[in-house]
Scaffold this active site. Structure first.
Site, short mmCIF file in Angstrom:
data_model
loop_
_atom_site.label_atom_id
_atom_site.label_comp_id
_atom_site.label_asym_id
_atom_site.label_seq_id
_atom_site.Cartn_x
_atom_site.Cartn_y
_atom_site.Cartn_z
N LYS A 279 26.85 44.32 33.73
CA LYS A 279 28.05 44.10 34.23
C LYS A 279 29.33 44.60 33.86
O LYS A 279 29.15 44.49 32.50
CB LYS A 279 28.42 41.85 34.35
CG LYS A 279 29.12 41.80 35.46
CD LYS A 279 29.08 40.07 34.89
CE LYS A 279 29.61 39.78 34.16
NZ LYS A 279 30.58 38.31 33.90
N LYS B 23 28.71 33.75 25.63
CA LYS B 23 29.59 33.93 25.07
C LYS B 23 29.69 33.19 23.86
O LYS B 23 30.22 34.02 22.86
CB LYS B 23 30.80 33.54 26.00
CG LYS B 23 31.20 34.23 27.37
CD LYS B 23 32.86 33.39 27.48
CE LYS B 23 32.48 33.28 28.53
NZ LYS B 23 33.54 32.81 29.92
N LYS C 263 35.57 42.41 31.92
CA LYS C 263 37.29 42.67 31.53
C LYS C 263 37.33 42.62 29.88
O LYS C 263 39.07 43.30 30.19
CB LYS C 263 38.56 41.35 32.41
CG LYS C 263 37.99 41.08 33.71
CD LYS C 263 38.30 39.73 33.81
CE LYS C 263 39.40 38.93 34.31
NZ LYS C 263 39.93 37.75 34.53
P1 AMP Z 1 36.90 36.45 35.65
O1 AMP Z 1 36.82 38.09 35.03
O2 AMP Z 1 35.80 36.38 34.86
O3 AMP Z 1 37.72 35.49 35.79
O4 AMP Z 1 36.10 36.40 37.33
C1 AMP Z 1 36.74 36.85 38.45
C2 AMP Z 1 36.57 36.86 39.75
O5 AMP Z 1 35.37 37.48 39.73
C3 AMP Z 1 34.99 35.77 39.91
O6 AMP Z 1 34.92 35.65 41.42
C4 AMP Z 1 33.15 36.56 40.02
O7 AMP Z 1 32.59 35.89 40.02
C5 AMP Z 1 33.83 38.17 39.90
N1 AMP Z 1 33.57 39.53 38.28
C6 AMP Z 1 33.47 39.44 37.43
N2 AMP Z 1 32.47 40.15 37.19
C7 AMP Z 1 32.35 40.83 38.58
C8 AMP Z 1 31.67 42.15 38.57
N3 AMP Z 1 31.19 42.88 37.22
N4 AMP Z 1 31.22 42.57 39.79
C9 AMP Z 1 31.62 41.20 40.12
N5 AMP Z 1 32.89 40.28 40.94
C10 AMP Z 1 32.67 40.34 39.36
#
Ligand code: AMP
Ligand code: TRP
Length: 332
Positions: free
Chosen positions: A197, A116, A200
């Site tokens: 990956k 990041k 978002k």
């Molecule tokens: P975040 O969007 O970073 O707040 O992630 C929220 C949850 O989603 C966390 O448990 C992450 O590990 C999971 N997560 C985010 N991106 C992925 C992805 N591409 N595949 C699987 N899990 C994900």
């Protein structure tokens, strides 16, 4: 959420970008499936979101959107408390206290921080401190299990290290939590570039499958997904990352094992695979979207729910913080 005979689960999602199928399959779907077995606390981590610049009105809106998505996915308030991180000041306060025992070198090693910060011209101190805030979230609630996607492994390890260090320096204070990761779906990849990956923060069409995307958009993104020219159906992350990602999405949604999926699709073209994946994704998300839109019509409902959630968890967080303050000599 008040059943103290059950082990505690804690997890969270940042209210940024679009909640996508990776968030669902990697995290939320598993919270829902296991919620009856645990005492659950689920957080919307707005303080984590602001470690990168955010539009204030959008952050406020997204925080409530994520809470509704949690419910639409099937979390049940009988078993779960849902709240916004910044509503419980103990998270920020414990972060300061843990900062003072966390070696900077531990934070400099975090790969998410490195990724990041490389993308920013200048970074706020909060970005490097992000994992200490995450440790505070988890440790405030005497958490046993933290169900997350694979990208959070390093942050959970750091949480354990910080807890162990505190316990060693000041006496037994924190429960040492364990990360739990799904066997399939812990790392869903981007449909356009299946070696990266699903993220978002990407606005590119055809990258993510967003939970609130209309069926038409979901189908279009899946039909456009990058595959390869091998014309072979196999779970082969190295040589066929695109096909493997589609198969993994299908596997995670249907709960079938790899072998039966390979039998089902072998000898068929990628077009057929994509159509089946699209059908599975759409039929899983349609009821979630329906519940979301029903609840979204009543904003007062969500505000009350978040207020109740914060009231339910506040005593747990405040008790743990008080013990930490006593251990450090800040109060008696
Ligand atoms: P975040 O969007 O970073 O707040 O992630 C929220 C949850 O989603 C966390 O448990 C992450 O590990 C999971 N997560 C985010 N991106 C992925 C992805 N591409 N595949 C699987 N899990 C994900
Ligand atoms: N860092 C997590 C993510 O981006 C979100 C998060 C913050 C979290 N605090 C947490 C997850 C505590 C689990 C437990 O996905």
């Amino acid at each position: 959420m008040t059943d103290t005979t059950k082990k505690r689960v804690f997890s969270g999602v940042q209210p940024t970008g679009n909640f996508h199928i990776g968030n669902y399959l990697g995290a939320t779907k598993n919270w829902v499936a296991d919620q009856h077995n645990y005492d659950n606390v689920f957080c919307i981590v707005d303080l984590h979101a602001i470690t990168l610049p955010q539009d204030p009105a959008e952050l406020y809106r997204k925080s409530r959107e994520v809470a509704l998505i949690y419910l639409a996915c099937g979390l049940d308030l009988e078993h779960c408390a849902i709240f916004i991180q910044s509503h419980i000041p103990a998270h920020s306060e414990l972060t300061w206290l843990l900062n003072c025992i966390t070696p900077l070198g531990w934070l400099e090693r975090m790969t998410q921080y490195k990724d990041k910060s490389a993308k920013q011209d200048s970074i706020g101190t909060g970005l490097i401190d992000y994992p200490v805030l995450m440790a505070s979230d988890i440790l405030l609630y005497d958490t046993d299990y933290v169900p997350v996607g694979a990208d959070q492994k390093q942050h959970i390890e750091l949480t354990r290290d910080v807890a162990q260090r505190f316990n060693h320096l000041y006496g037994d204070t924190f429960v040492i939590p364990q990360g739990t990761f799904p066997e399939a779906g812990a790392r869903i990849m981007g449909l356009d570039v299946p070696t990266m990956k699903m993220s978002k923060s990407s606005d590119k069409g055809g990258h993510a499958l967003n939970l609130l995307d209309p069926p038409k958009v979901l189908k279009k993104s899946i039909m456009r997904a990058t595959t390869d020219s091998l014309n072979n159906i196999a779970f082969d992350l190295e040589n066929q990352p695109g096909v493997t990602n589609l198969l993994t999405i299908y596997q995670t949604i249907t709960g079938q094992d790899e072998e039966s999926i390979i039998n089902q699709f072998s000898g068929q073209g990628y077009g057929t695979l994509k159509k089946q994946v699209a059908e599975a994704v759409i039929s899983t998300l349609e009821p979630v979207q329906k519940r979301y839109h029903e609840m979204a019509d009543d904003p007062s409902y969500i505000d009350q729910l978040l207020k109740d959630g914060a009231e339910r968890v506040r005593p747990i967080a405040e008790n743990r913080l008080r013990v930490v303050q006593e251990r450090l000599g800040l109060r008696k």
